[in-house]
Motif scaffolding. Structure first.
Motif: not given
Length: 68
Positions: A29-30, A33-34, A36
């Protein structure tokens, strides 16, 4: 848009969705996010009428541990 153009757009949409699905499978997930944030930054650079001036670098950097 012509029928041929719509068909081509739909074909490429499918290709992009398949690629995104593969990316989502391998990133946490992290990391996603990065990813994106970075892909949007790159897209903005290409939309800025070709002006690809180097931006000021930040003094600190952050590393993300990538799990395999």
């Amino acid at each position: 848009m012509t029928q041929e153009g719509r068909q081509l757009a739909n074909e490429w949409r499918g290709i992009m969705q398949a690629m995104l699905s593969r990316v989502e499978e391998v990133l946490t997930t992290q990391e996603l996010e990065q990813f994106t944030v970075l892909i949007l930054k790159v897209a903005r650079a290409f939309q800025d009428n070709g002006s690809l001036k180097p931006q000021e670098k930040k003094a600190s950097s952050r590393k993300i541990t990538i799990e395999e």
